[in-house]
Design an enzyme around this catalytic site. Sequence first.
Site, mmCIF file in Angstrom:
data_model
loop_
_atom_site.group_PDB
_atom_site.id
_atom_site.type_symbol
_atom_site.label_atom_id
_atom_site.label_comp_id
_atom_site.label_asym_id
_atom_site.label_seq_id
_atom_site.Cartn_x
_atom_site.Cartn_y
_atom_site.Cartn_z
ATOM 1 C CG HIS A 88 -3.476 -5.244 3.242
ATOM 2 N ND1 HIS A 88 -2.998 -4.426 2.256
ATOM 3 C CD2 HIS A 88 -3.943 -6.354 2.611
ATOM 4 C CE1 HIS A 88 -3.163 -5.012 1.084
ATOM 5 N NE2 HIS A 88 -3.740 -6.180 1.271
ATOM 6 C CG ASP B 205 -1.669 -1.360 1.293
ATOM 7 O OD1 ASP B 205 -2.267 -1.745 0.282
ATOM 8 O OD2 ASP B 205 -1.595 -2.026 2.334
HETATM 9 P P1 NAX Z 1 -2.842 -18.057 -4.341
HETATM 10 O O1 NAX Z 1 -4.230 -18.578 -4.149
HETATM 11 O O2 NAX Z 1 -2.233 -18.020 -5.694
HETATM 12 O O3 NAX Z 1 -1.848 -18.889 -3.419
HETATM 13 C C1 NAX Z 1 -2.132 -19.212 -2.084
HETATM 14 C C2 NAX Z 1 -1.497 -20.555 -1.803
HETATM 15 O O4 NAX Z 1 -1.677 -20.829 -0.419
HETATM 16 C C3 NAX Z 1 -2.122 -21.705 -2.584
HETATM 17 O O5 NAX Z 1 -1.118 -22.366 -3.323
HETATM 18 C C4 NAX Z 1 -2.727 -22.590 -1.498
HETATM 19 O O6 NAX Z 1 -2.636 -23.952 -1.815
HETATM 20 C C5 NAX Z 1 -1.858 -22.215 -0.304
HETATM 21 N N1 NAX Z 1 -2.475 -22.516 0.984
HETATM 22 C C6 NAX Z 1 -3.778 -22.438 1.351
HETATM 23 N N2 NAX Z 1 -3.921 -22.846 2.608
HETATM 24 C C7 NAX Z 1 -2.700 -23.170 3.073
HETATM 25 C C8 NAX Z 1 -2.220 -23.672 4.308
HETATM 26 N N3 NAX Z 1 -3.044 -23.928 5.327
HETATM 27 N N4 NAX Z 1 -0.896 -23.886 4.416
HETATM 28 C C9 NAX Z 1 -0.068 -23.655 3.397
HETATM 29 N N5 NAX Z 1 -0.461 -23.204 2.195
HETATM 30 C C10 NAX Z 1 -1.759 -22.952 2.043
HETATM 31 O O7 NAX Z 1 -2.840 -16.637 -3.657
HETATM 32 P P2 NAX Z 1 -1.759 -15.466 -3.803
HETATM 33 O O8 NAX Z 1 -2.123 -14.615 -4.953
HETATM 34 O O9 NAX Z 1 -0.395 -16.047 -3.742
HETATM 35 O O10 NAX Z 1 -2.086 -14.620 -2.484
HETATM 36 C C11 NAX Z 1 -1.801 -15.138 -1.201
HETATM 37 C C12 NAX Z 1 -2.436 -14.265 -0.130
HETATM 38 O O11 NAX Z 1 -1.897 -12.956 -0.178
HETATM 39 C C13 NAX Z 1 -3.954 -14.083 -0.287
HETATM 40 O O12 NAX Z 1 -4.553 -14.200 0.993
HETATM 41 C C14 NAX Z 1 -4.075 -12.663 -0.769
HETATM 42 O O13 NAX Z 1 -5.332 -12.096 -0.427
HETATM 43 C C15 NAX Z 1 -2.947 -12.006 -0.039
HETATM 44 N N6 NAX Z 1 -2.476 -10.713 -0.520
HETATM 45 C C16 NAX Z 1 -2.021 -9.830 0.389
HETATM 46 C C17 NAX Z 1 -1.495 -8.612 0.032
HETATM 47 C C18 NAX Z 1 -0.968 -7.654 1.062
HETATM 48 O O14 NAX Z 1 -0.576 -6.558 0.676
HETATM 49 N N7 NAX Z 1 -0.943 -7.982 2.358
HETATM 50 C C19 NAX Z 1 -1.465 -8.189 -1.385
HETATM 51 C C20 NAX Z 1 -1.544 -9.321 -2.341
HETATM 52 C C21 NAX Z 1 -2.494 -10.424 -1.952
HETATM 53 O O15 NAX Z 1 -3.807 -10.025 -2.264
#
Ligand code: NAX
Length: 329
Positions: free
Chosen positions: A187, A159
Amino acid sequence: MSSPVRVTVTGAAGQIGYALLFRIASGQMFGPDTPVQLRLLEITPALGALEGVAMELDDCAFPLLAGIELTDSAETAFDGANLACLVGAKPRGPGMERADLLKDNGAIFTGQGRAIASSGADDIKVAVVGNPANTNALIASANADGVPLERFTAMVRLDENRAKTQLAQKAGVPVADVTNLAVWGNHSPTMVPDFDNARIGGTPLTDVITDRAWLEGEFLSTVQQRGKAIIDARGSSSAASAANALIDHVANWTGGKPTPEGDWVSMAIPSDGSYGVPEGIISGFPVTTDGAGSYEIVQGLQLTDFAQGKLEATIAELQEERTAVADML
Ligand code: NAX
């Protein structure tokens, strides 16, 4: 060469993981003299995809990459970890209420908090990216008995970076000229990018960008809604920019890259009550960092009535989130 840093990344086969791991392994998080060992956690069905990512990491022949371990066990993943990047989370599905999202993710972060406490290194530090990031960090901290609270942080750096670029483009200056830009609060779309205390080339930003209606209107909503705009344009959420922000977050905190003199950066950290933000929530603050694992909240900043009102709204949201997960704390 120093001894290797052990870095656990959860959700490592996801989008952000794919943009993040190669940068960690190439030395961008801990610098060119620090080898890294990667410990990658995924859910069982994603382990095959994770194998492919590990093969690509191998194929980069990164001189600093001192080992990769893949697992679906949190205990194994955090074993001896110095840094935990908690990226994996359950995405919000169609028709899912925010409260359901909080609860589903709470279950993940409860277990990971416990595993961090039982198997992490004594100096383990935690950076949460998976949403709702601030509250997930709170849940992990509450379940990590014996790990000091200040080791739990959440990422608001994306952000900050988004805000800086919008401001630089408006002022027609290089982005590096925009400094002292803090993001307060959650966030989420209630976040507060603090343009009043920011600077451009050392001058108060509001002396350079005098269009207050733009700052309070279009600028604010562009930054707050940027995540959605990326999804609309790209068809999936921010990944490379999120990974980049995590590199910035960790490099400044513990990767040997202190905050430049006179500047500050944004981290979501457990509140100590500063600026009236209640203790017991994890909120974005302006901080200075020493690059060696410590940070301090910048004190004495003045908030305008406009910013104060926005801060109160984002804090109220964080308190609501905390209430929704009270049984996990
Ligand atoms: P993806 O859905 O591409 O990847 C997430 C991965 O986490 C998947 O491969 C899934 O299998 C894995 N996963 C789910 N549960 C799990 C567990 N219990 N243990 C280990 N792995 C697990 O999402 P991605 O685009 O990589 O985003 C990841 C997270 O970042 C999301 O929650 C998203 O909302 C968040 N974000 C946060 C941001 C921030 O600024 N704080 C910005 C970007 C993003 O939106």
